[in-house]
Design a protein around this motif. Sequence first.
Motif, PDB file in Angstrom:
ATOM      1  N   VAL A 530      54.165  47.380  52.947  1.00  0.00           N
ATOM      2  CA  VAL A 530      54.143  46.423  51.830  1.00  0.00           C
ATOM      3  C   VAL A 530      52.719  46.216  51.330  1.00  0.00           C
ATOM      4  O   VAL A 530      52.448  46.238  50.117  1.00  0.00           O
ATOM      5  CB  VAL A 530      54.762  45.077  52.261  1.00  0.00           C
ATOM      6  N   LYS A 531      51.778  46.036  52.258  1.00  0.00           N
ATOM      7  CA  LYS A 531      50.382  45.814  51.874  1.00  0.00           C
ATOM      8  C   LYS A 531      49.798  47.032  51.171  1.00  0.00           C
ATOM      9  O   LYS A 531      49.015  46.897  50.217  1.00  0.00           O
ATOM     10  CB  LYS A 531      49.549  45.475  53.112  1.00  0.00           C
ATOM     11  N   THR A 532      50.170  48.219  51.622  1.00  0.00           N
ATOM     12  CA  THR A 532      49.677  49.442  50.986  1.00  0.00           C
ATOM     13  C   THR A 532      50.155  49.528  49.542  1.00  0.00           C
ATOM     14  O   THR A 532      49.382  49.877  48.636  1.00  0.00           O
ATOM     15  CB  THR A 532      50.160  50.677  51.777  1.00  0.00           C
ATOM     16  N   ILE A 533      51.421  49.215  49.320  1.00  0.00           N
ATOM     17  CA  ILE A 533      51.974  49.252  47.958  1.00  0.00           C
ATOM     18  C   ILE A 533      51.309  48.199  47.086  1.00  0.00           C
ATOM     19  O   ILE A 533      50.953  48.457  45.925  1.00  0.00           O
ATOM     20  CB  ILE A 533      53.499  49.051  48.003  1.00  0.00           C
ATOM     21  N   GLN A 534      51.098  47.004  47.620  1.00  0.00           N
ATOM     22  CA  GLN A 534      50.447  45.943  46.846  1.00  0.00           C
ATOM     23  C   GLN A 534      49.011  46.317  46.493  1.00  0.00           C
ATOM     24  O   GLN A 534      48.562  46.071  45.356  1.00  0.00           O
ATOM     25  CB  GLN A 534      50.477  44.636  47.647  1.00  0.00           C
ATOM     26  N   ALA A 535      48.299  46.927  47.438  1.00  0.00           N
ATOM     27  CA  ALA A 535      46.923  47.350  47.161  1.00  0.00           C
ATOM     28  C   ALA A 535      46.887  48.435  46.096  1.00  0.00           C
ATOM     29  O   ALA A 535      46.000  48.455  45.229  1.00  0.00           O
ATOM     30  CB  ALA A 535      46.269  47.842  48.451  1.00  0.00           C
ATOM     31  N   PHE A 536      47.858  49.347  46.161  1.00  0.00           N
ATOM     32  CA  PHE A 536      47.943  50.424  45.183  1.00  0.00           C
ATOM     33  C   PHE A 536      48.166  49.864  43.789  1.00  0.00           C
ATOM     34  O   PHE A 536      47.557  50.308  42.808  1.00  0.00           O
ATOM     35  CB  PHE A 536      49.086  51.360  45.583  1.00  0.00           C
ATOM     36  N   LEU A 537      49.026  48.841  43.674  1.00  0.00           N
ATOM     37  CA  LEU A 537      49.300  48.236  42.369  1.00  0.00           C
ATOM     38  C   LEU A 537      48.118  47.411  41.872  1.00  0.00           C
ATOM     39  O   LEU A 537      47.808  47.412  40.677  1.00  0.00           O
ATOM     40  CB  LEU A 537      50.544  47.357  42.459  1.00  0.00           C
ATOM     41  N   SER A 538      47.454  46.706  42.787  1.00  0.00           N
ATOM     42  CA  SER A 538      46.350  45.839  42.368  1.00  0.00           C
ATOM     43  C   SER A 538      45.208  46.630  41.753  1.00  0.00           C
ATOM     44  O   SER A 538      44.506  46.129  40.860  1.00  0.00           O
ATOM     45  CB  SER A 538      45.851  45.025  43.565  1.00  0.00           C
ATOM     46  N   MET A 539      45.009  47.864  42.213  1.00  0.00           N
ATOM     47  CA  MET A 539      43.935  48.689  41.656  1.00  0.00           C
ATOM     48  C   MET A 539      44.244  49.154  40.240  1.00  0.00           C
ATOM     49  O   MET A 539      43.359  49.630  39.538  1.00  0.00           O
ATOM     50  CB  MET A 539      43.690  49.901  42.553  1.00  0.00           C
ATOM     51  N   GLN A 540      45.499  49.022  39.815  1.00  0.00           N
ATOM     52  CA  GLN A 540      45.876  49.492  38.483  1.00  0.00           C
ATOM     53  C   GLN A 540      45.815  48.388  37.425  1.00  0.00           C
ATOM     54  O   GLN A 540      45.994  48.665  36.244  1.00  0.00           O
ATOM     55  CB  GLN A 540      47.293  50.072  38.519  1.00  0.00           C
ATOM     56  N   HIS A 541      45.564  47.150  37.832  1.00  0.00           N
ATOM     57  CA  HIS A 541      45.484  46.053  36.870  1.00  0.00           C
ATOM     58  C   HIS A 541      44.147  46.110  36.138  1.00  0.00           C
ATOM     59  O   HIS A 541      43.095  46.142  36.767  1.00  0.00           O
ATOM     60  CB  HIS A 541      45.629  44.712  37.577  1.00  0.00           C
ATOM     61  N   PRO A 542      44.163  46.115  34.818  1.00  0.00           N
ATOM     62  CA  PRO A 542      42.891  46.143  34.079  1.00  0.00           C
ATOM     63  C   PRO A 542      42.153  44.816  34.202  1.00  0.00           C
ATOM     64  O   PRO A 542      42.761  43.748  34.224  1.00  0.00           O
ATOM     65  CB  PRO A 542      43.336  46.398  32.627  1.00  0.00           C
ATOM     66  N   ALA A 543      40.841  44.897  34.316  1.00  0.00           N
ATOM     67  CA  ALA A 543      40.016  43.691  34.389  1.00  0.00           C
ATOM     68  C   ALA A 543      39.719  43.183  32.979  1.00  0.00           C
ATOM     69  O   ALA A 543      39.920  43.886  31.977  1.00  0.00           O
ATOM     70  CB  ALA A 543      38.722  43.989  35.130  1.00  0.00           C
ATOM     71  N   GLN A 544      39.237  41.952  32.902  1.00  0.00           N
ATOM     72  CA  GLN A 544      38.924  41.367  31.600  1.00  0.00           C
ATOM     73  C   GLN A 544      37.736  42.064  30.942  1.00  0.00           C
ATOM     74  O   GLN A 544      37.685  42.225  29.727  1.00  0.00           O
ATOM     75  CB  GLN A 544      38.621  39.871  31.769  1.00  0.00           C
ATOM     76  N   ALA A 545      36.785  42.500  31.773  1.00  0.00           N
ATOM     77  CA  ALA A 545      35.580  43.132  31.233  1.00  0.00           C
ATOM     78  C   ALA A 545      35.011  44.076  32.282  1.00  0.00           C
ATOM     79  O   ALA A 545      35.219  43.889  33.487  1.00  0.00           O
ATOM     80  CB  ALA A 545      34.539  42.072  30.860  1.00  0.00           C
ATOM     81  N   PRO A 546      34.283  45.106  31.853  1.00  0.00           N
ATOM     82  CA  PRO A 546      33.667  46.030  32.810  1.00  0.00           C
ATOM     83  C   PRO A 546      32.659  45.317  33.699  1.00  0.00           C
ATOM     84  O   PRO A 546      32.035  44.331  33.298  1.00  0.00           O
ATOM     85  CB  PRO A 546      32.985  47.067  31.916  1.00  0.00           C
ATOM     86  N   ALA A 547      32.503  45.828  34.925  1.00  0.00           N
ATOM     87  CA  ALA A 547      31.554  45.228  35.868  1.00  0.00           C
ATOM     88  C   ALA A 547      30.203  45.913  35.829  1.00  0.00           C
ATOM     89  O   ALA A 547      29.240  45.407  36.403  1.00  0.00           O
ATOM     90  CB  ALA A 547      32.125  45.287  37.284  1.00  0.00           C
ATOM     91  N   ILE A 548      30.117  47.061  35.179  1.00  0.00           N
ATOM     92  CA  ILE A 548      28.862  47.813  35.146  1.00  0.00           C
ATOM     93  C   ILE A 548      28.593  48.313  33.739  1.00  0.00           C
ATOM     94  O   ILE A 548      29.503  48.395  32.893  1.00  0.00           O
ATOM     95  CB  ILE A 548      28.897  49.020  36.104  1.00  0.00           C
ATOM     96  N   ASN A 549      27.325  48.645  33.504  1.00  0.00           N
ATOM     97  CA  ASN A 549      26.923  49.345  32.284  1.00  0.00           C
ATOM     98  C   ASN A 549      26.485  50.742  32.708  1.00  0.00           C
ATOM     99  O   ASN A 549      25.422  50.904  33.303  1.00  0.00           O
ATOM    100  CB  ASN A 549      25.775  48.613  31.593  1.00  0.00           C
ATOM    101  N   PRO A 550      27.320  51.773  32.477  1.00  0.00           N
ATOM    102  CA  PRO A 550      26.991  53.112  32.995  1.00  0.00           C
ATOM    103  C   PRO A 550      25.664  53.644  32.495  1.00  0.00           C
ATOM    104  O   PRO A 550      24.973  54.364  33.212  1.00  0.00           O
ATOM    105  CB  PRO A 550      28.168  53.968  32.513  1.00  0.00           C
ATOM    106  N   ALA A 551      25.283  53.279  31.258  1.00  0.00           N
ATOM    107  CA  ALA A 551      24.019  53.781  30.718  1.00  0.00           C
ATOM    108  C   ALA A 551      22.841  53.267  31.538  1.00  0.00           C
ATOM    109  O   ALA A 551      21.883  54.000  31.815  1.00  0.00           O
ATOM    110  CB  ALA A 551      23.879  53.367  29.258  1.00  0.00           C
ATOM    111  N   GLY A 552      22.903  51.996  31.955  1.00  0.00           N
ATOM    112  CA  GLY A 552      21.816  51.421  32.738  1.00  0.00           C
ATOM    113  C   GLY A 552      21.714  52.003  34.127  1.00  0.00           C
ATOM    114  O   GLY A 552      20.661  51.938  34.756  1.00  0.00           O
ATOM    115  N   LEU A 553      22.812  52.563  34.622  1.00  0.00           N
ATOM    116  CA  LEU A 553      22.819  53.162  35.956  1.00  0.00           C
ATOM    117  C   LEU A 553      22.601  54.666  35.921  1.00  0.00           C
ATOM    118  O   LEU A 553      22.617  55.316  36.962  1.00  0.00           O
ATOM    119  CB  LEU A 553      24.151  52.858  36.649  1.00  0.00           C
ATOM    120  N   GLY A 554      22.435  55.212  34.742  1.00  0.00           N
ATOM    121  CA  GLY A 554      22.247  56.653  34.620  1.00  0.00           C
ATOM    122  C   GLY A 554      23.512  57.437  34.904  1.00  0.00           C
ATOM    123  O   GLY A 554      23.444  58.602  35.319  1.00  0.00           O
TER     124      GLY A 554
END
Length: 719
Positions: A530-554
């Motif tokens: 059950v926990k594995t399935i819940q973790a798998f689904l939770s990773m697919q939920h879109p966040a409100q905003a990105p956590a990083i700026n890829p350009a700033g990290l190269g």
Amino acid sequence: MMSNGQIVGDGSWNLRVFITDFEMERTLRVKGDLHIGGVMLKLVEELEITMDWSEHALWWPAKNRWLLRTRSTLDQCGVGADATLHFTPMKKKLRVQLPDLRYLDATVDFSVKTFNAVVHLCRELGVRHPEELSFCKPLEPNHLKYNLKDLPRKRQENGHVPADTNTFVAGDSHSSNSSLEKSNSTPFLCAPVSPPRNNHSHSNATTPISSPLNTTGTWKRNNQTNGGPLFNGANDSTFNTSVLSIEALNGSIDSSLASSPAHPSPEARSKLLRPKSLVERARMNVAWLDSSLSIMEQGVREYDTLCLRFKFYSFYDLNPKNDMVRINQIYEQARWQIINEEIDCTEEEMLMFSALQVQVNLQAGQKQPQYEDSLREENNDEDDIDAALTDLQVTLEGSNISRGPNDITYVPELSGYMRFLKPKRFTLKAFKRYWFTCRDLRLELYRSREDANAGAQYSHLINLRGCEVTPDVNISQNKYGIRLEVPSADGMSEMWIRCENEEQYAKWMAACRLASKGRTLADSSYDNEVKTIQAFLSMQHPAQAPAINPAGLGLDITPEDYVAPRYIRKLKSKLVQRILEAHANVKDLNLIEAKMNYIKAWQSLPEYGMSLFIVKFMGHKKEELLGVAFNRLMRMEMSSGDHLKTWRYNTMKAWNVNWEVKHMMVQFEEENIIFSCLSADCKVVHEFIGGYIFLSMRSKEANQSLNEELFHKLTGGWV
């Protein structure tokens, strides 16, 4: 009567031996009772060249086999006056493409069985459990257009000479010295397996895919002082930047192979094939080498290229402390399978995989935690033998029943309202709401909760043991469905369940998955599932905003290296933004956690671990698909992939091949099935089944040793 010091008529004759190291030929006067070791000794004495000859052996090109039994005589081996033998090193240079698409120059024993050669190479690379891997030949686009047995006919229609496709029976009476020479004249035959490099080399090897002369994959180390290989082709410079060598690594194999470049070389990327249908996916399995033959017997020559891939999708004891290289290479193989659409996934799943890949690339240069403890990540899909042992333990001890009252006779039960549909042809019916109960591997459907409590007759009864369970989820549409295919007298009956929310879906999906393997809700693995399935689904939920700026990290997010082509076309300009939003869910994972989550998510896909073959069942005219997984065989419809019938290995009694007609028979408790394989040689299917049986027998003990003899007994196909 004497002639040049030899007695004419004494039964002796001239044997020609070609010494490949010096590209020169010697003629020895021998008798039929001279043993192979004596031939080599006599040859070395005549050469009068001081060097170590211990790793040399005799190769018989006309018969496509090694003469390794040094005590056997020439008569016993069938060597006559018309034979020409090669005295050649058993260990030769081979270019190996790793799962991460990098090339490795390795010294490989061409005289041992392919399985043993893979074991030795993996030992050098630091990859545990080499029984999960094998060599395969590189494929070209035309391999996906025709079945193996159709290739000669198709070529002949175009005015070409058919190639010898009598695979895996190298050097038999049906082969001829001219078969390879004729097939080499065709503009396309197969993978880049190079031809003999001098006029003295001939081979009539019959392999899964033939070997053209005009290949561009052949390379030579022409300049030993430059430290890198050169190529005989127009694209030499492309390869040099991405080729490794075991010698050059100098003990840094773990660090070199435990991480991979974010972008493969353009040459390696251009050679990747993207199957467009289930049929084309099935045809890709033609490339596997026979584990019971040496690579030399399968048309592979020095400086050729082979691919090293995970063949069996049953990964044992993934341990971050000991398996950094293995985990990385599994991750890379999964990554390219998903990007090349060798396995399907939904849009949300695709974005999740891309997000995990972004996190892997971000963490690649960061300091990682040390894994001092032996952390074992067992495969969620345990084999049926382990499941039976677990159930037996539950029965005897009663210790796993922990979710109910203290009464040891209590049997856990799952219940709730969900919607149900049993699709039928030519009718359009909507989902209907029922009260579901799951107990003792059975689903009972009632019109209402009150009917169930009152002991009324159920409306539907579904036995879950042996069923196929497939997720039908679309998070953006709030759709959480479970597709069941239940064994019946007419094959597999399809049923759909629609859950009301994500939490309910996780519980019922876990229950169905375990029940399909014969495990109840009392099983100790239910909560983890059950926990594995819940973790798998939770990773697919879109966040409100990105956590990083890829350009700033190269970080350069090139869509082609992260996403399958069909989603690149669909998402277009929104793609990078969607990937970054999905990344916010996995931004806290370290490197090994990101890779392991990627592997687990890959293993959760409905089509994971299913190797496909195009077959024709005895008594049926149309072609069908046969899926071979770690615990079952599946009969599938060609175009849609619908499951028609499932056979579990735990009900299998025997599997045999009629080598004369190339038909395979598998005996189960309920029935026997007979089929011919059209997309590959039947030996490949035989080896997949035997290999999975072998993997299921692996011990839980940490100090287990690899039983090579048992592997060959189960996969070899010969008594």
